[in-house]
Design a protein around this motif. Structure first.
Motif, PDB file in Angstrom:
ATOM      1  N   LYS A  67       1.130  -1.073   0.294  1.00  0.00           N
ATOM      2  CA  LYS A  67       0.018   0.224   0.021  1.00  0.00           C
ATOM      3  C   LYS A  67       0.882   1.020   0.098  1.00  0.00           C
ATOM      4  CE  LYS A  67      -4.166  -2.309   2.231  1.00  0.00           C
ATOM      5  NZ  LYS A  67      -4.211  -1.959   3.505  1.00  0.00           N
ATOM      6  N   ASP A 110      -8.365  -3.467  -4.008  1.00  0.00           N
ATOM      7  CA  ASP A 110      -8.693  -2.494  -3.254  1.00  0.00           C
ATOM      8  C   ASP A 110      -7.222  -0.935  -3.655  1.00  0.00           C
ATOM      9  OD1 ASP A 110     -11.107  -2.857  -2.609  1.00  0.00           O
ATOM     10  OD2 ASP A 110     -10.928  -3.204  -0.469  1.00  0.00           O
ATOM     11  N   ARG A 113      -6.814   0.870  -6.491  1.00  0.00           N
ATOM     12  CA  ARG A 113      -8.159   1.054  -6.226  1.00  0.00           C
ATOM     13  C   ARG A 113      -7.490   2.721  -6.022  1.00  0.00           C
ATOM     14  NH1 ARG A 113     -11.793  -3.141  -5.846  1.00  0.00           N
ATOM     15  NH2 ARG A 113     -13.214  -3.695  -7.959  1.00  0.00           N
ATOM     16  N   ASP A 114      -7.363   2.697  -4.215  1.00  0.00           N
ATOM     17  CA  ASP A 114      -7.668   3.594  -3.072  1.00  0.00           C
ATOM     18  C   ASP A 114      -6.061   4.815  -4.307  1.00  0.00           C
ATOM     19  OD1 ASP A 114      -9.089   2.734  -1.820  1.00  0.00           O
ATOM     20  OD2 ASP A 114      -8.050   1.679  -1.170  1.00  0.00           O
ATOM     21  N   THR A 115      -5.755   4.241  -4.596  1.00  0.00           N
ATOM     22  CA  THR A 115      -4.061   5.498  -5.343  1.00  0.00           C
ATOM     23  C   THR A 115      -4.163   5.543  -6.503  1.00  0.00           C
ATOM     24  OG1 THR A 115      -2.224   2.995  -5.524  1.00  0.00           O
ATOM     25  CG2 THR A 115      -2.731   4.728  -3.611  1.00  0.00           C
TER      26      THR A 115
END
Length: 403
Positions: A67, A110, A113-115
């Protein structure tokens, strides 16, 4: 267009790759999952068992670092004068991604998608070991947004799997493919390895029977390569196993191509067959077409805007580098025109669409005439396309074109 992507927050400017000529074309993300339950004897990938890692790294510490790497990379792309790239393809490989379970793989997607923005209709693939899958696993992946499953089958013969040190049982790969299709996956791949010591024609035929019975729309088939430093290489060196025979490998490849073609799966890359254009692996086509992709995870490689870099390999070092606030790159290089040309020839000639003659140098065009005269390639719409015999000798064709 330029942007600085730093391997580490403490690296001097001279050690930082510069993204150049990145124009916002098709863009993929590869995520490397370095974990395996056991080590296969033929594998030289950057993978680790729990016993090898001990307490130095875990799936959770890896996910936290992943992440962080994605967030840092996204910030670097955001500094480009072009719009942040939408992700056309995602490929989660390893290692054994399915060891993360459905929830773990959902967290990986996820995190992307968050970045980064996912493009509409993005292809999202994960590799899976048949033994670590289930109907519930596939249902969770479909719900999470995965669109494609690649299952490692290798062979349907138990004694062949034993030589390869594979842990799954014969028949489980086909059962997993059936479960994935029942869950709603349209695009499924099975991987085969041919030429294993002790494999017979009957063994290969049984594997092909199983593949076709599974109803998958994509098959990858690779000849066994004895990689230095592997357990298989040590057995071959000690004389415990014979080295793969080149004539046998050629015969097996022809056998595979004949069966798959008759079943409606056409080759689109030397080692890959698909039932339809939409069944082709778009992510891997990005590699062969020398597209742009970000590689995230320990040991992952990236290629963006004419620059290539690669991450540190060990999961613990990888996590430490990300925790330090920078990208975990171990090194980088900006490709010269000659290097880019070599890669273009080496990769594109393997595709059924072929290599545009206009992209060859004058020396390369003369070499292409020799390849054609030898019956290894033909001209199709101003492209150099391998013949059936040329596919068997693809590496030799590349060497000739680059001499």
């Amino acid at each position: 267009m330029t942007a600085i992507v730093s391997p580490s927050s403490a690296a001097p400017d001279a050690d930082r790759p510069v993204l150049r000529d990145f124009g916002g074309g098709p863009f993929g993300i590869y995520v490397h999952v370095p974990f395996c339950a056991t080590r296969c004897g033929y594998c030289d990938f950057n993978t680790y068992t729990a016993g090898e890692l001990g307490t130095s790294a875990s799936p959770q510490s890896w996910l936290t670092a992943l992440k962080g790497e994605l967030a840092t990379a996204a910030a670097a792309f955001a500094a480009l004068p072009t719009a942040q790239p939408a992700v056309d393809t995602v490929f989660v490989g390893g290692g054994t991604p399915s060891l993360l379970g459905g929830d773990g793989l959902a967290q990986v997607l996820d995190a992307i998608r968050d970045t980064f923005p996912l493009a509409p209709g993005a292809e999202v693939t994960t590799e899976s070991n048949p033994e670590s899958t289930s109907p519930e696993f596939f249902a969770r992946l479909l719900d999470a947004g995965y669109t494609r499953i690649s299952l490692g089958m290798q062979s349907a013969a138990e004694h062949v799997l034993k030589v390869l040190d594979r842990t799954h049982t014969p028949g489980r790969a086909v059962a997993a493919a059936v479960e994935a299709r029942a869950a709603g996956f349209e695009h499924l791949n099975l991987d085969l390895i041919y030429g294993t010591p002790g494999e017979t024609d009957a063994d290969l035929d049984a594997s092909l029977d199983a593949v076709l019975a599974a109803g998958v729309d994509h098959v990858s088939a690779y000849s066994l390569i004895v990689e230095d430093g592997t357990a298989l290489a040590r057995k071959v060196r000690r004389g415990e196993l014979p080295a793969p025979d080149e004539d046998v490998l050629a015969d097996r490849y022809h056998r595979i191509d004949t069966r798959l073609t008759a079943a409606g799966l056409g080759w689109y890359e030397v080692s890959n067959w698909a039932a339809t254009d939409s069944a082709r692996c778009r992510h891997n086509l990005g590699y062969w077409d020398r597209g742009d992709w970000l590689g995230a995870g320990p040991g992952a490689h990236s290629h963006v805007g004419g620059v290539r870099w690669w991450n540190v390999k060990h999961p613990a070092r990888y996590a430490d580098r990300v925790a330090g606030g920078g990208l975990p790159a171990a090194g980088w290089e900006a490709l010269t025109a000659d290097e880019a040309y070599t890669e273009r020839v080496m990769l594109t000639v393997r595709l059924r669409t072929g290599l545009p003659l206009a992209e060859l140098t004058p020396a390369g065009r003369r070499a292409a005439d020799r390849v054609i005269a030898d019956g290894l390639a033909a001209i199709d719409a101003d492209r150099l396309v391998l013949t059936d015999r040329g596919r068997l000798l693809a590496d030799g064709v590349v060497r000739t074109l680059l001499d």
